[in-house]
Design a protein around this motif. Structure first.
Motif, short mmCIF file in Angstrom:
data_model
loop_
_atom_site.label_atom_id
_atom_site.label_comp_id
_atom_site.label_asym_id
_atom_site.label_seq_id
_atom_site.Cartn_x
_atom_site.Cartn_y
_atom_site.Cartn_z
N PRO A 96 0.83 -1.21 0.00
CA PRO A 96 0.00 0.00 0.00
C PRO A 96 0.86 1.26 0.00
CG PRO A 96 -0.69 -1.55 1.71
CD PRO A 96 0.63 -2.03 1.19
N GLU A 97 0.40 2.29 -0.67
CA GLU A 97 1.17 3.52 -0.78
C GLU A 97 1.45 4.15 0.58
OE1 GLU A 97 -0.48 6.27 -3.50
OE2 GLU A 97 -0.34 4.93 -5.24
N GLU A 98 0.52 3.99 1.51
CA GLU A 98 0.67 4.65 2.81
C GLU A 98 1.50 3.83 3.80
OE1 GLU A 98 -3.27 2.36 2.93
OE2 GLU A 98 -2.06 3.49 1.49
N SER A 99 2.06 2.70 3.38
CA SER A 99 2.83 1.86 4.30
C SER A 99 4.23 2.43 4.53
CB SER A 99 2.93 0.43 3.75
OG SER A 99 3.59 0.43 2.51
N LEU A 100 4.80 2.06 5.69
CA LEU A 100 6.16 2.47 6.03
C LEU A 100 7.14 1.44 5.50
CD1 LEU A 100 5.79 3.44 9.81
CD2 LEU A 100 6.07 5.02 7.91
N CYS A 101 8.22 1.90 4.89
CA CYS A 101 9.30 1.01 4.48
C CYS A 101 10.41 1.12 5.53
CB CYS A 101 9.83 1.38 3.11
SG CYS A 101 11.24 0.37 2.58
N ARG A 131 13.79 3.84 -1.36
CA ARG A 131 12.99 4.96 -0.82
C ARG A 131 12.43 4.62 0.57
NH1 ARG A 131 8.85 6.81 -5.36
NH2 ARG A 131 8.68 8.57 -3.91
N PRO A 132 13.30 4.26 1.50
CA PRO A 132 12.83 3.86 2.84
C PRO A 132 12.39 5.05 3.67
CG PRO A 132 15.20 3.92 2.81
CD PRO A 132 14.76 4.23 1.40
N ASP A 133 11.55 4.76 4.65
CA ASP A 133 11.15 5.77 5.63
C ASP A 133 12.05 5.74 6.85
OD1 ASP A 133 8.59 6.75 4.35
OD2 ASP A 133 8.16 4.61 4.49
N ILE A 134 12.52 4.53 7.18
CA ILE A 134 13.38 4.33 8.36
C ILE A 134 14.46 3.32 7.98
CG2 ILE A 134 13.49 3.52 10.74
CD1 ILE A 134 10.46 4.23 10.95
N ASP A 331 1.11 -4.62 17.60
CA ASP A 331 -0.15 -4.78 16.86
C ASP A 331 -0.63 -3.49 16.23
OD1 ASP A 331 -0.35 -7.49 17.36
OD2 ASP A 331 -1.48 -7.23 19.23
N HIS A 332 0.04 -2.37 16.51
CA HIS A 332 -0.32 -1.11 15.87
C HIS A 332 -0.04 -1.17 14.37
CE1 HIS A 332 0.52 -0.12 20.11
NE2 HIS A 332 -0.42 0.78 19.97
N PHE A 333 0.82 -2.12 13.96
CA PHE A 333 1.21 -2.24 12.55
C PHE A 333 0.76 -3.58 11.99
CE2 PHE A 333 4.47 0.39 14.62
CZ PHE A 333 4.47 1.52 13.81
N GLU A 334 0.52 -3.59 10.68
CA GLU A 334 0.28 -4.83 9.95
C GLU A 334 1.44 -5.04 8.98
OE1 GLU A 334 -2.63 -6.72 6.51
OE2 GLU A 334 -3.08 -4.73 7.35
N PRO A 335 2.25 -6.09 9.19
CA PRO A 335 3.31 -6.38 8.22
C PRO A 335 2.68 -6.81 6.89
CG PRO A 335 3.68 -7.52 10.31
CD PRO A 335 2.28 -7.00 10.34
N CYS A 354 11.08 -4.42 5.24
CA CYS A 354 9.70 -4.70 5.60
C CYS A 354 8.84 -3.46 5.36
CB CYS A 354 9.59 -5.12 7.06
SG CYS A 354 10.41 -6.68 7.44
N TRP A 355 7.64 -3.71 4.84
CA TRP A 355 6.65 -2.66 4.64
C TRP A 355 5.53 -2.88 5.63
CZ3 TRP A 355 9.77 -4.54 0.93
CH2 TRP A 355 10.41 -3.63 0.08
N LEU A 356 5.30 -1.88 6.48
CA LEU A 356 4.33 -1.97 7.56
C LEU A 356 3.21 -0.96 7.36
CD1 LEU A 356 6.88 -2.07 10.53
CD2 LEU A 356 6.06 -3.99 9.17
N LYS A 357 1.98 -1.42 7.53
CA LYS A 357 0.84 -0.52 7.40
C LYS A 357 0.30 -0.24 8.79
CE LYS A 357 -3.75 -0.17 5.30
NZ LYS A 357 -4.79 -0.88 4.52
#
Length: 361
Positions: A96-101, A131-134, A331-335, A354-357
């Motif tokens: 998903p576009e809004e997920s964190l990398c 293009r990671p976020d973290i 559980d705040h994130f969905e892998p 990992c991409w986390l939503k």
């Protein structure tokens, strides 16, 4: 003749049952503390071999006795939880576009694989392309004066690198992100060269904790690794193999006991900060079936188990191919997707991506 065949089949069945017992002992050995059970803590390392052995019995029973196929099948059902941890089999999902990398990568001082003359440039270009976020870096050591910290700052607005080593040997963990870093906390445990650092980030309206860890090594030196290589290649006498095996297990057990104490402190830190979304990642220096990984996953989700596929070897030294880099999340994130990129060979580790939503509140 009939009695002889029955005896032969019962003998094989007994061997199969013993293999299953060993598989279950190895598969669930990650529940045992190496401090309390030092002689059993290495059992998880033989787990994949027991799985393969039980699989061979499937072929044997398919040829000799279809009814006894139930034996290895029941064994696999009983061992399904550790098998799923060791080798999850998910299909690749869309990110998903809004997920964190989030990327965790032990770069071995930007010189783990000396095939690249400009190792930092290779790593830097690769990570930018994702293009990671973290990005959590272990062994973020600028030993060759490559101005690495300044270079990271060219791409990430927020950057930090911290020396967790307390001896003459320095060991930096680097943290690079596009989110504001509110504060940094070192998780207190005694280690001369390793450590864990918690970063508090502002992501939208949330405060998120990301823990970057480099846990105790296996304590195996180059000589130990070479002797192990000789063992698995069959270039060693049987009596020597036995002695070397016990010596190897003693060294591995020592590292596992140290990691056990450290990871329990990290776990308690996470429990004390349950009100925050948490991501915990790094080089754990322990396999998927280990007390360290099991304890870190308590109350968290193992991202590779939940969204990865295959064996996911992250350490690429010949003869030591195993997954020792891990990422957990609350559980705040969905892998959504988690992978180890074995095409990026600029270190003795492969990067874990990992991409986390973020789940809806």
């Amino acid at each position: 003749m009939k009695h002889l065949k029955a005896f032969f089949l019962n003998l094989i069945a007994g061997a199969n049952i013993m293999t299953i017992v060993l598989m279950l002992l190895a598969g669930y050995s990650d529940h045992l503390s190496p401090v309390q059970f030092p002689r059993l803590c290495c059992m998880g390392m033989v787990f994949p071999f027991t799985v393969v052995a039980n699989l061979l019995f499937v072929a044997v029973w398919a040829f000799l006795s279809w009814r006894r196929l139930l034996i290895p099948i029941v064994g696999f059902l009983l061992a399904f939880p550790p098998i799923r941890i060791y080798m999850p089999l998910h299909t690749r999902a869309e990110v998903p576009e809004e997920s964190l990398c989030v990327i965790s990568y032990n770069v071995c001082g930007y010189g783990g694989n000396y095939k690249y003359e400009h190792a930092f440039d290779t790593v830097f270009s690769y990570l930018k392309s994702k293009r990671p976020d973290i990005v959590c870096i272990q062994e973020d050591n600028d030993e060759r004066n490559q101005r690495t910290f300044e270079r990271w700052g060219e791409y990430f607005e927020y950057a930090d690198t911290f020396n967790v080593g307390k001896s003459k040997v320095k060991n930096y963990v680097g943290f690079y992100t596009r989110f504001p870093i509110l504060k940094r906390e070192v998780i207190p445990y005694e280690s001369p060269t390793n450590g864990s650092v918690a970063y508090f980030l502002k992501i939208g309206t949330d405060t998120v904790i990301v823990i970057n860890s480099h846990l105790e090594t296996s304590h195996l030196n180059a000589s130990d690794r070479n002797r192990y290589q000789e063992m698995i290649e069959g270039d060693m006498q049987r009596d020597t193999v036995q002695a070397e095996t016990f010596a190897l297990m003693a060294k591995l057990s020592e590292g596992m006991q140290i990691r056990a104490r450290h990871v329990e402190i990290i776990h308690q830190y996470i429990e004390d900060h349950r009100q925050y979304p948490v991501i915990s990642c790094g080089d754990f220096n322990d396999t998927p079936i280990s007390y360290a990984r099991h304890t870190m996953a308590k109350g968290l989700n193992d991202c590779f188990v939940e969204a990865g596929r295959g064996l996911g070897f992250s350490f690429n030294r010949k003869g030591f191919n195993v997954r020792i880099d891990h990422m957990m999340c609350s559980d705040h994130f969905e892998p959504v997707v988690c992978e180890i990129d074995n095409k990026m060979d600029a270190s003795d580790h492969y990067p874990l991506l990992c991409w986390l939503k973020m789940r809806a509140k």
